[in-house]
Design an enzyme around this catalytic site. Structure first.
Site, short mmCIF file in Angstrom:
data_model
loop_
_atom_site.label_atom_id
_atom_site.label_comp_id
_atom_site.label_asym_id
_atom_site.label_seq_id
_atom_site.Cartn_x
_atom_site.Cartn_y
_atom_site.Cartn_z
N HIS A 3 19.49 -18.65 8.25
CA HIS A 3 18.70 -18.86 7.13
C HIS A 3 17.66 -19.81 6.84
CE1 HIS A 3 21.18 -15.53 4.60
NE2 HIS A 3 21.99 -16.24 5.59
N ASP B 225 26.49 -21.00 8.96
CA ASP B 225 27.82 -21.73 9.10
C ASP B 225 28.04 -21.89 10.46
OD1 ASP B 225 27.88 -20.58 6.51
OD2 ASP B 225 29.60 -19.30 6.59
N SER C 110 26.36 -17.90 18.71
CA SER C 110 25.45 -18.89 19.71
C SER C 110 25.22 -20.18 19.18
CB SER C 110 24.26 -18.30 20.27
OG SER C 110 23.66 -19.26 21.31
#
Length: 282
Positions: free
Chosen positions: A145, A88, A249
């Site tokens: 992921h 995200d 980050s």
């Protein structure tokens, strides 16, 4: 104020010391104080707790437990695509690698060799390939992921600076993503090799991977590497968690020259969600 002037204080402040102190505070079990900080953070950054597997703010023992919270099952369905978005966040930049040069922001580029810690042989595999730089803001889900099925072959820790990684610093700090601390993860896949780089930043207390656990701290002043050759390779399916940030980050992905076509809806500064289409075969 110019971006160069805006980032000038970051050259002067003790970024390593600040990060170490805040990292310890984020892992502290401080009861009501921890809960209060989390409540403030949720309000300040408008964190959507409704999609968290555990939406009860008061149940998190540490700020890090909250920050790396898992989502509810099904909250991020995987698109039917060869490559899906691994995080995200927001798109910093993406596109073609110009020989060995990655576009950072107007007036700034850096080399693939610098990004991966000086390994020219590894970097050569991505000559004229593709890259994506994806920024995770404080409100975002902070697990990372797999964009496709892959087998881990190498993990390289590269020490470096701890500049913040927001859009202003991307415009104001030359070679930002190749000078900050980072963890370079090298995978084999059915589409060829690819690299997923976790980039550290100010107040990022730690980076971790699912196969190694916490990578930092300690923060050592030299490059170190782990190899996963042959049967030691770590196989991870598309969409599986591969790592996480303890405070947010940026992720940089490198793909070889080939038929990858990025999602036509993608654009710099655009919002992205883990599991959406990142790319298809052209």
């Amino acid at each position: 104020m110019s971006d160069t002037l805006a980032v000038l204080p970051q050259y002067l402040i003790p970024k390593q010391a600040i990060t170490a102190v805040l990292g310890k505070l984020a892992s502290a079990r401080a009861g009501s104080w921890t809960t209060g900080v989390i409540r403030w953070f949720v309000r300040r950054y408008q964190v959507n707790m409704a999609e968290a597997a555990n939406p009860d703010i008061s149940s998190y023992a540490t700020f890090n437990d909250f920050f790396t919270r898992p989502l509810q099952v099904g909250a991020r369905p995987l698109a039917q695509a060869e490559w899906v978005c691994p995080v995200d966040g927001a798109i910093s930049q993406f596109g073609r690698i110009d020989k060995d040069q990655i576009f950072q922001a107007k007036g700034h580029r850096y080399s693939t060799t610098a990004l991966v810690g000086g390994d020219a042989t590894l970097a050569a595999q991505f000559q004229d390939g593709h890259f994506a730089t994806l920024y995770l803001s404080p409100k975002d889900y902070h697990r990372i992921h797999m964009p496709c099925d892959g087998v881990l072959r190498r993990m390289v820790y590269v020490p470096g600076d701890l500049f913040s990684v927001n859009p202003t610093t991307a415009r104001g700090v030359p070679g930002l993503f190749a000078r900050n601390e980072r963890v370079v993860c090298v995978f084999d896949s059915a589409h060829g090799p690819f690299v997923l780089v976790l980039v550290g930043a100010t107040v990022v207390g730690s980076m971790a991977t699912v196969w190694h656990g916490q990578v930092n701290p300690p923060r050592v002043g030299h490059v170190w590497e782990r190899r996963y050759d042959g049967d030691a390779g770590v196989a991870l399916a598309q969409g599986a968690e591969m790592g996480r940030f303890l405070l947010g980050s940026t992720v940089v992905l490198l793909f070889p020259n080939g038929p990858l076509a990025f999602n036509p809806r993608w654009a710099p500064t655009g919002t992205i969600r883990m599991g959406e289409i990142m790319g298809t075969r052209a």
